[in-house]
Design a protein around this motif. Structure first.
Motif, mmCIF file in Angstrom:
data_model
loop_
_atom_site.group_PDB
_atom_site.id
_atom_site.type_symbol
_atom_site.label_atom_id
_atom_site.label_comp_id
_atom_site.label_asym_id
_atom_site.label_seq_id
_atom_site.Cartn_x
_atom_site.Cartn_y
_atom_site.Cartn_z
ATOM 1 N N GLU A 155 52.809 40.649 25.613
ATOM 2 C CA GLU A 155 52.246 41.987 25.777
ATOM 3 C C GLU A 155 52.987 42.803 26.828
ATOM 4 O OE1 GLU A 155 49.886 43.579 24.031
ATOM 5 O OE2 GLU A 155 49.920 41.860 22.671
ATOM 6 N N ALA A 156 53.492 42.149 27.877
ATOM 7 C CA ALA A 156 54.194 42.881 28.939
ATOM 8 C C ALA A 156 55.465 43.534 28.396
ATOM 9 C CB ALA A 156 54.518 41.939 30.093
ATOM 10 N N ARG A 157 56.242 42.782 27.637
ATOM 11 C CA ARG A 157 57.482 43.343 27.090
ATOM 12 C C ARG A 157 57.180 44.329 25.959
ATOM 13 N NH1 ARG A 157 62.191 38.888 26.634
ATOM 14 N NH2 ARG A 157 63.426 40.803 26.573
ATOM 15 N N PHE A 158 56.091 44.089 25.229
ATOM 16 C CA PHE A 158 55.668 45.059 24.215
ATOM 17 C C PHE A 158 55.404 46.413 24.861
ATOM 18 C CE2 PHE A 158 51.763 47.174 22.707
ATOM 19 C CZ PHE A 158 52.233 47.695 21.512
ATOM 20 N N LEU A 159 54.667 46.408 25.964
ATOM 21 C CA LEU A 159 54.341 47.658 26.641
ATOM 22 C C LEU A 159 55.588 48.317 27.215
ATOM 23 C CD1 LEU A 159 52.246 49.670 27.651
ATOM 24 C CD2 LEU A 159 51.907 48.207 29.662
ATOM 25 N N ALA A 160 56.461 47.519 27.825
ATOM 26 C CA ALA A 160 57.674 48.079 28.426
ATOM 27 C C ALA A 160 58.558 48.743 27.375
ATOM 28 C CB ALA A 160 58.449 46.978 29.157
ATOM 29 N N GLU A 161 58.749 48.079 26.240
ATOM 30 C CA GLU A 161 59.592 48.642 25.182
ATOM 31 C C GLU A 161 58.935 49.872 24.549
ATOM 32 O OE1 GLU A 161 62.618 47.923 24.187
ATOM 33 O OE2 GLU A 161 62.950 46.220 25.517
ATOM 34 N N THR A 162 57.622 49.841 24.406
ATOM 35 C CA THR A 162 56.920 50.992 23.833
ATOM 36 C C THR A 162 57.067 52.214 24.729
ATOM 37 O OG1 THR A 162 55.305 49.535 22.758
ATOM 38 C CG2 THR A 162 54.694 51.846 22.996
ATOM 39 N N LEU A 163 56.966 52.020 26.035
ATOM 40 C CA LEU A 163 57.107 53.141 26.969
ATOM 41 C C LEU A 163 58.524 53.705 26.955
ATOM 42 C CD1 LEU A 163 54.968 51.841 29.973
ATOM 43 C CD2 LEU A 163 54.406 53.702 28.396
ATOM 44 N N LEU A 164 59.520 52.828 26.832
ATOM 45 C CA LEU A 164 60.897 53.318 26.712
ATOM 46 C C LEU A 164 61.059 54.154 25.444
ATOM 47 C CD1 LEU A 164 62.953 50.161 27.808
ATOM 48 C CD2 LEU A 164 62.838 52.366 29.005
ATOM 49 N N ALA A 165 60.498 53.661 24.345
ATOM 50 C CA ALA A 165 60.572 54.402 23.082
ATOM 51 C C ALA A 165 59.858 55.742 23.202
ATOM 52 C CB ALA A 165 59.952 53.568 21.960
ATOM 53 N N LEU A 166 58.719 55.746 23.862
ATOM 54 C CA LEU A 166 57.950 56.978 24.043
ATOM 55 C C LEU A 166 58.746 58.013 24.834
ATOM 56 C CD1 LEU A 166 55.444 58.771 24.112
ATOM 57 C CD2 LEU A 166 54.518 57.298 25.922
ATOM 58 N N ARG A 198 67.122 57.539 17.360
ATOM 59 C CA ARG A 198 67.548 56.190 16.964
ATOM 60 C C ARG A 198 67.295 55.187 18.087
ATOM 61 N NH1 ARG A 198 71.921 59.020 14.533
ATOM 62 N NH2 ARG A 198 73.213 58.668 16.396
ATOM 63 N N GLN A 199 67.579 55.594 19.316
ATOM 64 C CA GLN A 199 67.315 54.699 20.447
ATOM 65 C C GLN A 199 65.818 54.409 20.574
ATOM 66 O OE1 GLN A 199 69.443 55.731 24.217
ATOM 67 N NE2 GLN A 199 70.427 57.314 22.966
ATOM 68 N N ALA A 200 65.021 55.458 20.381
ATOM 69 C CA ALA A 200 63.568 55.284 20.472
ATOM 70 C C ALA A 200 63.071 54.285 19.431
ATOM 71 C CB ALA A 200 62.862 56.628 20.291
ATOM 72 N N MET A 201 63.565 54.418 18.200
ATOM 73 C CA MET A 201 63.125 53.516 17.139
ATOM 74 C C MET A 201 63.591 52.080 17.388
ATOM 75 S SD MET A 201 61.150 55.229 15.206
ATOM 76 C CE MET A 201 60.628 55.903 16.809
ATOM 77 N N GLY A 202 64.752 51.940 18.027
ATOM 78 C CA GLY A 202 65.210 50.599 18.384
ATOM 79 C C GLY A 202 64.261 49.926 19.363
ATOM 80 N N HIS A 203 63.837 50.686 20.373
ATOM 81 C CA HIS A 203 62.883 50.132 21.342
ATOM 82 C C HIS A 203 61.514 49.903 20.698
ATOM 83 C CE1 HIS A 203 65.364 50.224 24.930
ATOM 84 N NE2 HIS A 203 65.757 51.458 24.645
ATOM 85 N N ALA A 204 61.115 50.793 19.780
ATOM 86 C CA ALA A 204 59.827 50.619 19.099
ATOM 87 C C ALA A 204 59.831 49.347 18.254
ATOM 88 C CB ALA A 204 59.520 51.837 18.232
#
Length: 361
Positions: free
Chosen positions: A30-41, A12-18
């Motif tokens: 793009e910077a925050r997109f990448l940061a949130e994607t890496l957290l989700a990953l 659930r946390q991963a999907m929130g960040h995704a």
């Protein structure tokens, strides 16, 4: 297997960040997109790692690994995506789900094919990558390469002429109105070709590489999406339209030896990538669906290509050639055995050429 509470919480946390990542991407951050994607990953990979590689873990384990691999792909961590896909394929997930995992792997391979190796593209360069069963590391059959290389050059030239506002030119070769086209030595890694447009002075009415190449890729993207109305809006001249579609059919994957033709240009410092997967046959099906007339096949030797009358002969059958076809598509096949797809229109004696391909492969 039901997810344990800890696994479910991580997911659930991963999907929130995704979701947050997609929000930032849609707003151009793009910077925050990448940061949130890496957290989700990281969270999704942790969740998948808590489940053993066993039948009792399915389908949850495969779902989580597929999700994590997709996140790795979005963040351009291709090696990590490969490892996650491999873990999923080693498991016991249902076949339908494993096919989705293989789709992710195919996309990873595609991104690798389009990745620039041994150098970087500049804004006046086009990279074209061929991949499929007939392509190995830096090696391809001559028959799969030469015609595509020539036809890609013709696509670039015709796009440049169209954007410059020139009427369709019934000649082959580059005029002085457009920047010259050069080809760099092929790079290994699938089979990758790099085309470079010469830099010319910025003169009124003349278009430059920063306009020509992105326009070409947008046109190709419309065809790959099957959006023919959008393409017609982009190319409103019949001769240019016929020429573009005809050349693209020559370049298209054959579904066997070449399964993908990937295009990359840099636009304002960002890579613009178009994976072209539609086969020549698919494009013909699209075109035949728009016509109420009967299509037929004529095979034989192409014995003439007359620009004055726009007529050719195939196995003794006289065929009318639409504008934009003669120079770039028909004349190079003179004297070869070909398969011509023609349309028989009511009230006309000669069928009209829709497509022609060499049988001498």
């Amino acid at each position: 297997m039901e997810m344990s509470e800890q696994v479910a919480s991580l997911h659930r946390q991963a999907m929130g960040h995704a979701d947050a990542a997609l929000y930032f991407q849609s707003h151009g951050d793009e910077a925050r997109f990448l940061a949130e994607t890496l957290l989700a990953l990281d969270l999704e990979e942790r969740a998948a790692g808590m489940l053993p590689c066993a039948e009792s873990s399915e389908p949850t384990r495969t779902v989580l690994l597929r999700s994590a691999a997709t996140l790795a792909l979005r963040s351009k961590q291709l090696r990590r995506a490969e490892r996650l896909v491999a873990q999923a394929l080693l498991g016991f997930g249902p076949e339908a789900l494993l096919e989705e995992v293989r789709d992710v792997l195919e996309q990873v391979h595609f991104d690798r094919h389009l990745a620039v190796r041994g150098g970087e593209l500049s804004d006046n360069e086009l990279q074209v990558s061929l991949s499929g069963q007939g392509v190995s590391f830096g090696v391809i059959a001559v028959s799969q390469y030469l015609d595509r290389a020539k036809n890609i050059g013709s696509l670039v030239r015709r796009t440049a002429e169209r954007l410059t506002g020139l009427p369709f030119q019934h000649r082959r070769g580059w005029g002085k109105e457009c920047p010259g086209l050069y080809m760099a030595a092929p790079r290994a890694g699938s089979f990758t070709l790099t085309y470079r447009l010469g830099v010319q002075p910025s003169l009124e009415g003349l278009c430059g590489p920063d306009e020509i190449l992105p326009t070409l890729l947008e046109d190709i993207k419309a065809v790959d999406n099957g959006d023919w109305p959008a393409l017609r809006k982009r190319i409103d001249d019949d001769a240019y339209m016929n020429n573009f579609v005809g050349l693209l059919r020559q370049i298209a994957p054959d579904g066997a030896n070449v399964s993908l033709v990937g295009f990359t240009v840099y636009r304002k410092g960002m890579a613009f990538q178009v994976p072209f997967r539609r086969s020549r046959r698919e494009l013909l099906v699209d075109q035949s669906a728009e016509s109420a007339n009967e299509l037929d096949i004529v095979e034989g030797v192409l014995s003439g290509a007359d620009r004055q009358t726009n007529m050719v002969k195939v196995d003794g059958t006289r065929i009318k050639v639409p504008g934009g076809f003669i120079d770039d598509i028909v004349r190079p096949l003179w004297g070869q055995s070909v398969r011509a797809t023609v349309e028989r229109q009511p009230g006309t004696k000669a069928p009209v050429l829709i497509d022609v391909e060499s049988l001498e492969m």
